[in-house]
Design a protein around this motif. Sequence first.
Motif, PDB file in Angstrom:
ATOM      1  N   GLU A   1       0.812  -1.207   0.000  1.00 42.14           N
ATOM      2  CA  GLU A   1       0.000   0.000   0.000  1.00 42.14           C
ATOM      3  C   GLU A   1       0.853   1.268   0.000  1.00 42.14           C
ATOM      4  OE1 GLU A   1      -2.725  -0.106   3.226  1.00 42.14           O
ATOM      5  OE2 GLU A   1      -3.805  -1.884   2.497  1.00 42.14           O
ATOM      6  N   HIS A   2       2.133   1.110   0.326  1.00 44.59           N
ATOM      7  CA  HIS A   2       3.047   2.251   0.347  1.00 44.59           C
ATOM      8  C   HIS A   2       3.650   2.535  -1.022  1.00 44.59           C
ATOM      9  CE1 HIS A   2       3.736   1.588   4.947  1.00 44.59           C
ATOM     10  NE2 HIS A   2       2.555   2.118   4.668  1.00 44.59           N
ATOM     11  N   GLY A   3       3.259   1.776  -2.026  1.00 48.01           N
ATOM     12  CA  GLY A   3       3.755   2.027  -3.378  1.00 48.01           C
ATOM     13  C   GLY A   3       4.547   0.866  -3.927  1.00 48.01           C
ATOM     14  N   ASP A   4       5.070   1.083  -5.139  1.00 52.29           N
ATOM     15  CA  ASP A   4       5.869   0.043  -5.783  1.00 52.29           C
ATOM     16  C   ASP A   4       7.308   0.052  -5.271  1.00 52.29           C
ATOM     17  OD1 ASP A   4       3.822  -0.947  -7.534  1.00 52.29           O
ATOM     18  OD2 ASP A   4       4.035   0.897  -8.694  1.00 52.29           O
ATOM     19  N   TYR A   5       7.843   1.257  -5.051  1.00 54.92           N
ATOM     20  CA  TYR A   5       9.215   1.391  -4.578  1.00 54.92           C
ATOM     21  C   TYR A   5       9.273   2.530  -3.560  1.00 54.92           C
ATOM     22  CZ  TYR A   5      10.387  -1.623  -8.488  1.00 54.92           C
ATOM     23  OH  TYR A   5      10.433  -2.686  -9.350  1.00 54.92           O
ATOM     24  N   ALA A   6      10.272   2.467  -2.689  1.00 53.84           N
ATOM     25  CA  ALA A   6      10.487   3.509  -1.693  1.00 53.84           C
ATOM     26  C   ALA A   6      11.957   3.919  -1.714  1.00 53.84           C
ATOM     27  CB  ALA A   6      10.096   3.010  -0.305  1.00 53.84           C
ATOM     28  N   SER A   7      12.204   5.202  -1.397  1.00 52.61           N
ATOM     29  CA  SER A   7      13.578   5.693  -1.399  1.00 52.61           C
ATOM     30  C   SER A   7      13.817   6.619  -0.210  1.00 52.61           C
ATOM     31  CB  SER A   7      13.865   6.454  -2.702  1.00 52.61           C
ATOM     32  OG  SER A   7      15.153   7.042  -2.664  1.00 52.61           O
ATOM     33  N   THR A   8      15.048   6.578   0.291  1.00 54.78           N
ATOM     34  CA  THR A   8      15.458   7.455   1.398  1.00 54.78           C
ATOM     35  C   THR A   8      16.407   8.547   0.896  1.00 54.78           C
ATOM     36  OG1 THR A   8      17.302   5.959   1.911  1.00 54.78           O
ATOM     37  CG2 THR A   8      15.225   5.596   3.098  1.00 54.78           C
ATOM     38  N   LEU A   9      16.358   8.851  -0.400  1.00 52.38           N
ATOM     39  CA  LEU A   9      17.298   9.807  -0.987  1.00 52.38           C
ATOM     40  C   LEU A   9      17.241  11.171  -0.290  1.00 52.38           C
ATOM     41  CD1 LEU A   9      19.386  10.430  -3.157  1.00 52.38           C
ATOM     42  CD2 LEU A   9      17.512  11.044  -4.698  1.00 52.38           C
ATOM     43  N   ALA A  10      16.055  11.640   0.015  1.00 53.34           N
ATOM     44  CA  ALA A  10      15.941  12.948   0.667  1.00 53.34           C
ATOM     45  C   ALA A  10      16.635  12.953   2.025  1.00 53.34           C
ATOM     46  CB  ALA A  10      14.465  13.318   0.821  1.00 53.34           C
ATOM     47  N   LEU A  11      16.522  11.854   2.759  1.00 48.28           N
ATOM     48  CA  LEU A  11      17.178  11.758   4.066  1.00 48.28           C
ATOM     49  C   LEU A  11      18.693  11.688   3.902  1.00 48.28           C
ATOM     50  CD1 LEU A  11      14.764   9.166   5.720  1.00 48.28           C
ATOM     51  CD2 LEU A  11      14.784  11.637   6.044  1.00 48.28           C
ATOM     52  N   GLN A  12      19.155  11.035   2.844  1.00 48.67           N
ATOM     53  CA  GLN A  12      20.589  10.919   2.599  1.00 48.67           C
ATOM     54  C   GLN A  12      21.214  12.268   2.253  1.00 48.67           C
ATOM     55  OE1 GLN A  12      20.106   7.368  -0.253  1.00 48.67           O
ATOM     56  NE2 GLN A  12      22.148   7.047   0.573  1.00 48.67           N
ATOM     57  N   LEU A  13      20.487  13.071   1.480  1.00 45.46           N
ATOM     58  CA  LEU A  13      21.067  14.310   0.965  1.00 45.46           C
ATOM     59  C   LEU A  13      20.790  15.533   1.828  1.00 45.46           C
ATOM     60  CD1 LEU A  13      20.333  14.034  -2.873  1.00 45.46           C
ATOM     61  CD2 LEU A  13      22.485  13.617  -1.686  1.00 45.46           C
ATOM     62  N   SER A  14      19.875  15.413   2.772  1.00 40.76           N
ATOM     63  CA  SER A  14      19.397  16.576   3.526  1.00 40.76           C
ATOM     64  C   SER A  14      20.528  17.425   4.116  1.00 40.76           C
ATOM     65  CB  SER A  14      18.461  16.112   4.638  1.00 40.76           C
ATOM     66  OG  SER A  14      18.068  17.200   5.433  1.00 40.76           O
ATOM     67  N   LYS A  15      21.405  16.831   4.892  1.00 38.36           N
ATOM     68  CA  LYS A  15      22.478  17.591   5.532  1.00 38.36           C
ATOM     69  C   LYS A  15      23.469  18.136   4.521  1.00 38.36           C
ATOM     70  CE  LYS A  15      22.423  15.400  10.101  1.00 38.36           C
ATOM     71  NZ  LYS A  15      23.227  14.633  11.100  1.00 38.36           N
ATOM     72  N   LYS A  16      23.718  17.377   3.465  1.00 39.66           N
ATOM     73  CA  LYS A  16      24.714  17.803   2.473  1.00 39.66           C
ATOM     74  C   LYS A  16      24.269  19.054   1.707  1.00 39.66           C
ATOM     75  CE  LYS A  16      26.717  13.217   1.796  1.00 39.66           C
ATOM     76  NZ  LYS A  16      27.065  12.145   0.844  1.00 39.66           N
ATOM     77  N   VAL A  17      22.961  19.162   1.461  1.00 38.88           N
ATOM     78  CA  VAL A  17      22.474  20.314   0.704  1.00 38.88           C
ATOM     79  C   VAL A  17      21.894  21.396   1.600  1.00 38.88           C
ATOM     80  CG1 VAL A  17      22.022  18.888  -1.321  1.00 38.88           C
ATOM     81  CG2 VAL A  17      20.193  19.274   0.321  1.00 38.88           C
ATOM     82  N   GLY A  18      21.815  21.117   2.905  1.00 36.24           N
ATOM     83  CA  GLY A  18      21.338  22.112   3.846  1.00 36.24           C
ATOM     84  C   GLY A  18      19.857  22.407   3.746  1.00 36.24           C
ATOM     85  N   VAL A  19      19.077  21.398   3.414  1.00 32.23           N
ATOM     86  CA  VAL A  19      17.626  21.551   3.284  1.00 32.23           C
ATOM     87  C   VAL A  19      16.957  20.494   4.146  1.00 32.23           C
ATOM     88  CG1 VAL A  19      15.665  21.492   1.683  1.00 32.23           C
ATOM     89  CG2 VAL A  19      17.859  22.438   0.930  1.00 32.23           C
ATOM     90  N   ALA A  20      15.872  20.873   4.802  1.00 33.80           N
ATOM     91  CA  ALA A  20      15.147  19.920   5.647  1.00 33.80           C
ATOM     92  C   ALA A  20      14.702  18.720   4.810  1.00 33.80           C
ATOM     93  CB  ALA A  20      13.941  20.590   6.279  1.00 33.80           C
ATOM     94  N   PRO A  21      14.761  17.512   5.385  1.00 34.45           N
ATOM     95  CA  PRO A  21      14.440  16.302   4.614  1.00 34.45           C
ATOM     96  C   PRO A  21      13.093  16.352   3.918  1.00 34.45           C
ATOM     97  CG  PRO A  21      15.380  15.710   6.727  1.00 34.45           C
ATOM     98  CD  PRO A  21      15.159  17.188   6.761  1.00 34.45           C
ATOM     99  N   ARG A  22      12.066  16.802   4.626  1.00 35.65           N
ATOM    100  CA  ARG A  22      10.735  16.793   4.018  1.00 35.65           C
ATOM    101  C   ARG A  22      10.621  17.831   2.899  1.00 35.65           C
ATOM    102  NH1 ARG A  22       6.208  14.000   5.396  1.00 35.65           N
ATOM    103  NH2 ARG A  22       4.256  14.848   4.554  1.00 35.65           N
ATOM    104  N   GLU A  23      11.297  18.951   3.072  1.00 34.15           N
ATOM    105  CA  GLU A  23      11.292  19.970   2.017  1.00 34.15           C
ATOM    106  C   GLU A  23      12.005  19.450   0.770  1.00 34.15           C
ATOM    107  OE1 GLU A  23      13.057  24.481   1.242  1.00 34.15           O
ATOM    108  OE2 GLU A  23      12.962  23.676   3.287  1.00 34.15           O
ATOM    109  N   LEU A  24      13.133  18.773   1.000  1.00 32.93           N
ATOM    110  CA  LEU A  24      13.861  18.200  -0.131  1.00 32.93           C
ATOM    111  C   LEU A  24      13.040  17.090  -0.779  1.00 32.93           C
ATOM    112  CD1 LEU A  24      16.415  17.995  -1.835  1.00 32.93           C
ATOM    113  CD2 LEU A  24      17.410  16.517  -0.085  1.00 32.93           C
ATOM    114  N   ALA A  25      12.366  16.296   0.039  1.00 33.94           N
ATOM    115  CA  ALA A  25      11.529  15.219  -0.495  1.00 33.94           C
ATOM    116  C   ALA A  25      10.425  15.789  -1.379  1.00 33.94           C
ATOM    117  CB  ALA A  25      10.932  14.405   0.641  1.00 33.94           C
ATOM    118  N   THR A  26       9.870  16.956  -0.999  1.00 31.26           N
ATOM    119  CA  THR A  26       8.822  17.589  -1.805  1.00 31.26           C
ATOM    120  C   THR A  26       9.350  17.973  -3.181  1.00 31.26           C
ATOM    121  OG1 THR A  26       7.752  18.450   0.187  1.00 31.26           O
ATOM    122  CG2 THR A  26       7.196  19.519  -1.905  1.00 31.26           C
ATOM    123  N   ALA A  27      10.550  18.549  -3.211  1.00 26.84           N
ATOM    124  CA  ALA A  27      11.145  18.937  -4.491  1.00 26.84           C
ATOM    125  C   ALA A  27      11.442  17.717  -5.355  1.00 26.84           C
ATOM    126  CB  ALA A  27      12.422  19.732  -4.238  1.00 26.84           C
TER     127      ALA A  27
END
Length: 530
Positions: free
Chosen positions: A17-43
């Motif tokens: 029910e959560h979809g076909d695939y899931a990714s943690t990319l936003a959590l991985q990149l959050s600190k490196k790009v200086g953007v909150a994880p959820r904000e980055l996930a939205t983009a």
Amino acid sequence: MAALPATTAVERPRNPEHGDYASTLALQLSKKVGVAPRELATALAQELGRRDGITSVEIAGPGFLNIRLDAAVTGAIARAVVTAGAAYGRNSQLAGQRINLEFVSANPTGPIHLGHTRWAAVGDSLRRVLAAAGAEVASEYYINDAGAQVDRFARSLFAAANGEPTPEDGYAGDYIGEIAQQIVAAEPGLVGQPAQTALPVFSARGYELMLAEIRGSLERFGVHFDVWFSEKALHDGGAVEHAIETLRKQGHIFEQDGAVWLRTTDFGDDKDRVLIRSNGEKTYFAADAAYYINKRERGFDRCVYLLGADHHGYIGRLKAIAACAGDDPKSHIEILIGQLVNLVRGGQPVRLSKRAGNIITLDELVDAVGADAARYSLARSSTDSALTLDIEEITRHSSDNPVFYVQYAHARIASLLRNAAEKGITRADDYDPALLAHEREKNLLKTLGEFPAVVATAAELREPHRIAVYLEERVATDYHRFYDACQVLPKGAGEPATDLTHARLWLAEATRTVIANGLDMLGVSAPERM
């Protein structure tokens, strides 16, 4: 700009029910790009949502991405698998690497026993997996034909031929008498001759006969070696002396108490090792050093040794040899250690071998369960732990038997395709992938799509058992569930095949391809009938 991670986890969520695939990319990149994880996930979700084939991207929790694909995208996996055929699952991640893979390497003084058999199954499967990942692999058997064990073997044969008791340090078992009889049949004049005259003949003839039997047993088991390398040839050809000089030039040899030593403690070994004893005799360690250097000089980038549980002590010394030779022990040499195997029937240990005295031989195991069941059962578990095989379990024709379960899935598909042909239905040249939209079809398609990654991981980690686990727990299971839930062929005799019929035949053929390719990497057959 922040560097992207070397790997990005994209996986199938446990809950569909959560979809076909899931990714943690936003959590991985959050600190490196200086953007909150959820904000980055939205983009990221907005960008992914614009791509063809992606129907939706949802954000969950602190920034997880749940991705849903169009049915046609998932359905196209069957086309990719069938089109690639036997090449599906193969990759080029190890392309350009020349790997020497040594395994079994039992002394030519007795039959291949159960412990060697595990390495035969695992080693040959690993060879196939490494080759599937693009490496140039040479499988090698090191023949320990120099040293005291060959002399003990000859004296055992001599005693058997002359009706004498087995020497105290000799080899027992019916096979000694059998080989002795073969030698005497070829050279009847040997009986009664003094040991000084007869022993060299028993040694040479016995070695030839025993090695031929070992080769035959392995070939029967489906294991072929590219190279049979003689330890004696190392000594006779001057390779040991050459290795010692090579190590001397590297500056790690010293002399003490009349002996020649290699300072392996400089590279983590627990003690320095003697190369030449004070009496001038070269040690087994000198041959080990020569053998490694010989492999490297033959152009191998990486030397992989598969050794039994009683060889843990070899890890430090072999890696030290590589370092002393000027190599990087992290990249040029690799030692894999495997644990023991026990054989039971109905929970009770299997009798000792009649022929070999105190061991169970490879031939006896194959006679009892067959090569396929033996190979699959030995290769399907991690070598890190001891393995107990139950003869009754691995010969049972039921879903409880892992090898039968996987092979039956292949045979079931073959039967389906035969039934289709009998109905005059042949798989169409193409199909509409969007028709494969049933949940069971989508699960099976996604599982088939994971095969290349499974092969790549098995090669990288040197764990061919991952392929067996994938075939059992994923492919065969998902196919049986699909077959039970989705009608593939028309029920009625005159009912025509539909577009969905052809789409599902493509899916069945894709599944058959993956099972056949996976079993081939384990050296196990994919039967058409069972």
